[in-house]
Design a protein around this motif. Structure first.
Motif, mmCIF file in Angstrom:
data_model
loop_
_atom_site.group_PDB
_atom_site.id
_atom_site.type_symbol
_atom_site.label_atom_id
_atom_site.label_comp_id
_atom_site.label_asym_id
_atom_site.label_seq_id
_atom_site.Cartn_x
_atom_site.Cartn_y
_atom_site.Cartn_z
ATOM 1 N N GLU A 1 1.115 -1.292 -0.149
ATOM 2 C CA GLU A 1 -0.064 -0.443 0.228
ATOM 3 C C GLU A 1 0.811 1.335 -0.036
ATOM 4 N N ILE A 2 0.365 2.648 -1.387
ATOM 5 C CA ILE A 2 1.323 3.027 -1.192
ATOM 6 C C ILE A 2 0.766 4.839 -0.697
ATOM 7 N N ILE A 3 0.799 5.158 0.144
ATOM 8 C CA ILE A 3 0.237 6.630 0.218
ATOM 9 C C ILE A 3 0.772 7.595 0.151
ATOM 10 N N TYR A 4 0.974 8.465 -1.070
ATOM 11 C CA TYR A 4 1.560 9.392 -0.932
ATOM 12 C C TYR A 4 0.352 11.045 -1.563
ATOM 13 N N PRO A 5 0.985 11.559 -0.663
ATOM 14 C CA PRO A 5 0.102 13.248 -0.887
ATOM 15 C C PRO A 5 0.611 14.086 -2.233
ATOM 16 N N THR A 6 -0.326 14.094 -3.333
ATOM 17 C CA THR A 6 -0.094 15.053 -4.687
ATOM 18 C C THR A 6 -0.466 16.614 -4.530
ATOM 19 N N ILE A 7 -0.300 17.243 -5.309
ATOM 20 C CA ILE A 7 -0.830 18.983 -5.239
ATOM 21 C C ILE A 7 -1.495 18.956 -6.324
ATOM 22 N N LEU A 8 -2.644 19.465 -6.762
ATOM 23 C CA LEU A 8 -3.344 20.046 -7.263
ATOM 24 C C LEU A 8 -3.557 20.972 -7.730
ATOM 25 N N THR A 9 -2.957 21.625 -8.692
ATOM 26 C CA THR A 9 -3.106 23.581 -8.536
ATOM 27 C C THR A 9 -4.640 23.328 -10.222
ATOM 28 N N TYR A 10 -5.213 24.037 -10.023
ATOM 29 C CA TYR A 10 -5.666 24.980 -10.785
ATOM 30 C C TYR A 10 -6.093 26.444 -11.417
ATOM 31 N N GLU A 11 -5.982 26.076 -12.502
ATOM 32 C CA GLU A 11 -5.916 27.347 -13.352
ATOM 33 C C GLU A 11 -7.028 27.020 -14.918
ATOM 34 N N ASP A 12 -7.615 28.347 -14.884
ATOM 35 C CA ASP A 12 -7.563 28.261 -15.902
ATOM 36 C C ASP A 12 -8.858 27.164 -15.838
ATOM 37 N N ASP A 13 -9.220 26.056 -16.606
ATOM 38 C CA ASP A 13 -10.824 25.561 -16.705
ATOM 39 C C ASP A 13 -9.760 23.779 -16.398
ATOM 40 N N ILE A 14 -8.008 23.718 -15.990
ATOM 41 C CA ILE A 14 -7.098 22.819 -16.195
ATOM 42 C C ILE A 14 -7.001 22.591 -15.254
ATOM 43 N N ILE A 15 -6.735 20.980 -14.373
ATOM 44 C CA ILE A 15 -6.238 20.863 -13.416
ATOM 45 C C ILE A 15 -4.519 20.296 -13.370
ATOM 46 N N TYR A 16 -4.114 20.404 -13.437
ATOM 47 C CA TYR A 16 -2.674 20.140 -12.684
ATOM 48 C C TYR A 16 -1.617 19.254 -11.472
ATOM 49 N N GLY A 17 -1.613 18.672 -11.840
ATOM 50 C CA GLY A 17 -0.680 17.880 -10.663
ATOM 51 C C GLY A 17 0.461 16.716 -10.820
ATOM 52 N N GLY A 18 0.574 16.778 -9.371
ATOM 53 C CA GLY A 18 2.912 16.043 -8.890
ATOM 54 C C GLY A 18 2.625 16.027 -7.258
ATOM 55 N N VAL A 19 3.420 15.330 -7.422
ATOM 56 C CA VAL A 19 3.669 14.559 -6.131
ATOM 57 C C VAL A 19 5.346 15.093 -5.479
ATOM 58 N N PRO A 20 5.593 16.016 -4.862
ATOM 59 C CA PRO A 20 6.554 16.674 -4.539
ATOM 60 C C PRO A 20 7.513 15.226 -3.832
ATOM 61 N N LEU B 1 3.347 20.739 3.863
ATOM 62 C CA LEU B 1 3.252 20.850 2.342
ATOM 63 C C LEU B 1 1.664 21.517 2.667
ATOM 64 N N LYS B 2 0.778 21.565 3.454
ATOM 65 C CA LYS B 2 -0.272 22.913 3.953
ATOM 66 C C LYS B 2 0.394 24.263 3.123
ATOM 67 N N ASN B 3 1.608 24.445 4.408
ATOM 68 C CA ASN B 3 2.022 26.225 4.440
ATOM 69 C C ASN B 3 2.731 26.010 3.668
ATOM 70 N N GLU B 4 2.808 25.210 1.842
ATOM 71 C CA GLU B 4 3.509 25.562 1.103
ATOM 72 C C GLU B 4 2.860 26.240 0.135
ATOM 73 N N LEU B 5 1.601 25.842 -0.089
ATOM 74 C CA LEU B 5 0.362 25.751 -1.162
ATOM 75 C C LEU B 5 0.512 27.072 -1.537
ATOM 76 N N GLU B 6 -0.186 27.340 -2.995
ATOM 77 C CA GLU B 6 0.008 28.432 -3.269
ATOM 78 C C GLU B 6 -2.010 28.465 -3.425
ATOM 79 N N GLU B 7 -2.584 30.072 -3.430
ATOM 80 C CA GLU B 7 -3.820 30.479 -3.419
ATOM 81 C C GLU B 7 -5.013 29.564 -4.170
ATOM 82 N N ASN B 8 -4.004 28.489 -5.376
ATOM 83 C CA ASN B 8 -5.171 27.641 -6.276
ATOM 84 C C ASN B 8 -4.550 26.361 -6.484
ATOM 85 N N GLN B 9 -4.041 26.160 -5.060
ATOM 86 C CA GLN B 9 -3.645 24.925 -4.297
ATOM 87 C C GLN B 9 -3.895 24.002 -3.248
#
Length: 106
Positions: A3-22, A70-78
């Motif tokens: 079982e693998i659990i990683y936090p992902t960062i979702l970034t919302y820009e316009d109508d697109i959602i971007y994703g990453g795993v820091p 990670l929440k402390n490092e987020l931008e407004e749209n993440q």
């Protein structure tokens, strides 16, 4: 480790959602989609390939950071979402490509 659990960062820009795993050095713009489900599905594939590479190199998987850090490092749209995967299943979906000489190329 199955079982693998990683936090992902979702970034919302316009109508697109971007994703990453820091924690796996997967850039926040590594994949994208129109829905959260699409982005998380793409991230599962990227995570699986990244972890397979680490296994091949006989390296340990990086430890996931706590979400509150990670929440402390987020931008407004993440936002941060935990992605939980059963690694044996995800590995079974990955197809390896072998060239004519028998060398693995993906």
């Amino acid at each position: 480790m199955n079982e693998i659990i990683y936090p992902t960062i979702l970034t919302y820009e316009d109508d697109i959602i971007y994703g990453g795993v820091p924690d796996l050095n997967i850039d926040n713009y590594a994949t994208y989609g129109k829905t959260i489900e699409e982005v998380l599905s793409n991230l599962k594939e990227i995570i699986t390939l990244t972890l397979l590479d680490l296994e091949d190199e006989k390296k340990e998987f990086p430890k996931a950071r706590e979400i509150k850090i990670l929440k402390n490092e987020l931008e407004e749209n993440q936002e941060v979402l935990l992605l939980n995967m059963w690694l044996p299943y995800e590995k079974s979906k990955v197809k390896k490509v072998v060239d004519i000489d028998g060398y693995e190329i993906s």
